[in-house]
Design an enzyme around this catalytic site. Sequence first.
Site, PDB file in Angstrom:
ATOM      1  N   LYS A 126      -2.353  -5.755 -19.793  1.00  0.00           N
ATOM      2  CA  LYS A 126      -1.990  -6.396 -18.528  1.00  0.00           C
ATOM      3  C   LYS A 126      -3.038  -7.420 -18.113  1.00  0.00           C
ATOM      4  CE  LYS A 126       0.431  -7.242 -14.938  1.00  0.00           C
ATOM      5  NZ  LYS A 126       1.624  -8.046 -15.145  1.00  0.00           N
ATOM      6  N   GLY A 155       2.096  -3.243   4.904  1.00  0.00           N
ATOM      7  CA  GLY A 155       2.837  -4.429   5.350  1.00  0.00           C
ATOM      8  C   GLY A 155       1.865  -5.505   5.805  1.00  0.00           C
ATOM      9  N   CYS A 190       0.857  -1.185   0.000  1.00  0.00           N
ATOM     10  CA  CYS A 190       0.000   0.000   0.000  1.00  0.00           C
ATOM     11  C   CYS A 190       0.890   1.232   0.000  1.00  0.00           C
ATOM     12  CB  CYS A 190      -0.856   0.007   1.257  1.00  0.00           C
ATOM     13  SG  CYS A 190      -1.757  -1.522   1.517  1.00  0.00           S
ATOM     14  N   ARG A 202       1.084   1.940  -5.933  1.00  0.00           N
ATOM     15  CA  ARG A 202       1.289   0.939  -4.883  1.00  0.00           C
ATOM     16  C   ARG A 202      -0.023   0.270  -4.477  1.00  0.00           C
ATOM     17  NH1 ARG A 202       6.136   1.263  -2.399  1.00  0.00           N
ATOM     18  NH2 ARG A 202       5.286   0.146  -0.620  1.00  0.00           N
ATOM     19  N   GLU A 240       8.001 -20.464 -19.621  1.00  0.00           N
ATOM     20  CA  GLU A 240       7.876 -19.072 -19.165  1.00  0.00           C
ATOM     21  C   GLU A 240       8.957 -18.192 -19.790  1.00  0.00           C
ATOM     22  OE1 GLU A 240       6.578 -15.591 -17.212  1.00  0.00           O
ATOM     23  OE2 GLU A 240       5.650 -17.404 -18.029  1.00  0.00           O
ATOM     24  N   LYS A 242       8.215 -14.822 -22.110  1.00  0.00           N
ATOM     25  CA  LYS A 242       8.761 -13.490 -21.812  1.00  0.00           C
ATOM     26  C   LYS A 242       9.476 -12.909 -23.038  1.00  0.00           C
ATOM     27  CE  LYS A 242       6.862 -12.562 -18.799  1.00  0.00           C
ATOM     28  NZ  LYS A 242       5.942 -13.512 -18.381  1.00  0.00           N
TER      29      LYS A 242
END
Length: 609
Positions: A604, A102, A2, A28, A481, A485
């Site tokens: 995305k 956290g 956060c 964030r 993978e 990429k």
Amino acid sequence: MCGIFGCVLKEENAAPLIHSSLKRLEYRGYDSVGIATIADGKIYLKKDQGKIDDVHRALNLDDLPGNIGIGHTRWATHGAPLKVNAHPHSDCTGEIMVVHNGIIENFMELRSELQNLDHTFVSKTDTEVIPHLIEQTLKQNPQLSFVAAVQESLKRLEGSYALAAISTKEPDKIVCARNESPLVLGVNGSGVFCASDIPAFLPVTNKAVMINNGELVVLSPKGYEIRKIQDGSLVSREPETIEWTAEMAVKQGYPHFMIKEIHEQPETLRNTLRMQEHYLDLLTTFLDRASEVFLVACGTSYHACLAASYMFSKLAFLPTYPVYASEFIEQHGKSVNIDSTILAVSQSGETADTLAAVTCAQQRAATILGLTNVIGSTLTRISRVYIGTQAGPEIGVAATKTFTSQLSVLAQLALRLAKKRGKISQDEIDLLEQQLCQLPVTVDTIVRTQEEKVRQIAEKFKDREVFFFLGRGISTATAFEGRLKLMEIAYIPSIAFPAGESKHGPISLVKEGFPVVFACPRDDCHKTLIGNIMEMKARGAHVIAIIEEGDEDIKSLVDDYVEVPRGIASVLSPIPFVVPLQLLAYYTALGKGLDPDMPRNLAKSVTVK
Ligand code: AGP
């Protein structure tokens, strides 16, 4: 992950600055936002779920009195992205407010202890225990100052935190503290600021003070005072000047989100080791009971499923079926039934193909389990039980940190299932758990020691027209993978397949200098893989191998190699072994002058089928 912000201003109202600073921290997390200020000894609060602009339009976040305040923009990990779980959180009286970034690992114990002392909790968050703990400390030691009560309460917290707290008891102060999660101060003539990251206050000052783990800071009109949490001893530290543009700052000085997120993996892997036991146990129970398990996903998440199928069978003797979500309905739509269990894996939790597969299975009474990085996403809403990967927002289109976080959570599930089924010895379980805990350091070592080497290899091969990516066993997933990429961000056609398949066709493509990348952990497949490498070499291939440190057998055979620290068990090997392949794709794209963050034709989150 956060974003927190706080400020003590000499003159102006704090709310407008808190609002604009949270906006600069929105990368964030953007599930909910909240601001609390103090004026005339009273606390004023505005918070709600949703993006900052939407909440501001509804509540006007600039309109709170007082020149002292704290704020938060949230990335949900504990508790859905709802208003009740939005920060700041308060104690029973509303006289203490806290914002936190956290994960408090022992929040369940603290919560029940405080509930037994008649504290009332309103949210599902881990954070809410903090203001109640401070309140209880003051109740039991009324002679204590607010600052001292915060300090004592911090000693009871386990886990990661960057937090800021205010109280009507000392209305001219903000107390903030750090353990692992980032915290930095900003100073200028008009006040002092605390934030999760420099971008928050960069437009008002480039004078920053870095706060270390185990430190507490008191912000007041007099400035800032740093103390050690353990013994309260004073720490003196001068501000340093930050030479960053605002755009650079959001990327924390990295040129692209992708490379920033690759470098974040030690921290995000550490976060995956702080999962809520309760949900891990629930998922394990459902998997244990299942008569058939489908691992359903797309793209990178599918590769996590492929790796997980090796983990579940090798550790817990549970056969599972990794299925491309876009093929699930065609392949299993008729046979899936009430005895079927679907573990759907999706970073975004919004991928249309994955949701369609899950909905089809759900309509046939199958049990739906979810693994996602976005709490509150559609997948979390349709899953019977879900768990978050806690990797924080991933901005780069190419999934990197969320892939390794998915693998870490899936490995923990396979280990718990192995324990539950008594399929492997306690010693083996202890060794694997110890290695899982070691992975953040292992990945950090790879990035620090091998990045430049990978960059040079990428420079050498950036103009190649085609690549092979090969592996055996669980490394097949690593190879798949690596291939994805390179294709998605460097636009180089690439083919991946289990190395044993080479001689059944693909090897016909190989000629002098043909680039072939091998993922080569020192596991049961190592010997056979050497044979596959020699097959390729015999046809003139240029072999690039990701090997374990000191693997002389393969070093002597290949043209280029990248080393990862030794001693990682095969079932965990995709986590460290994929990192050099992430870097290879990144530096190849860079070498070709492409934007690694915004590859053409891709999004995305793919919300169309
Ligand atoms: C991976 O780098 C790509 N962004 C893409 O393949 C992605 O993994 C796929 O679209 C699945 O997304 P999800 O994990 O959000 O469901």
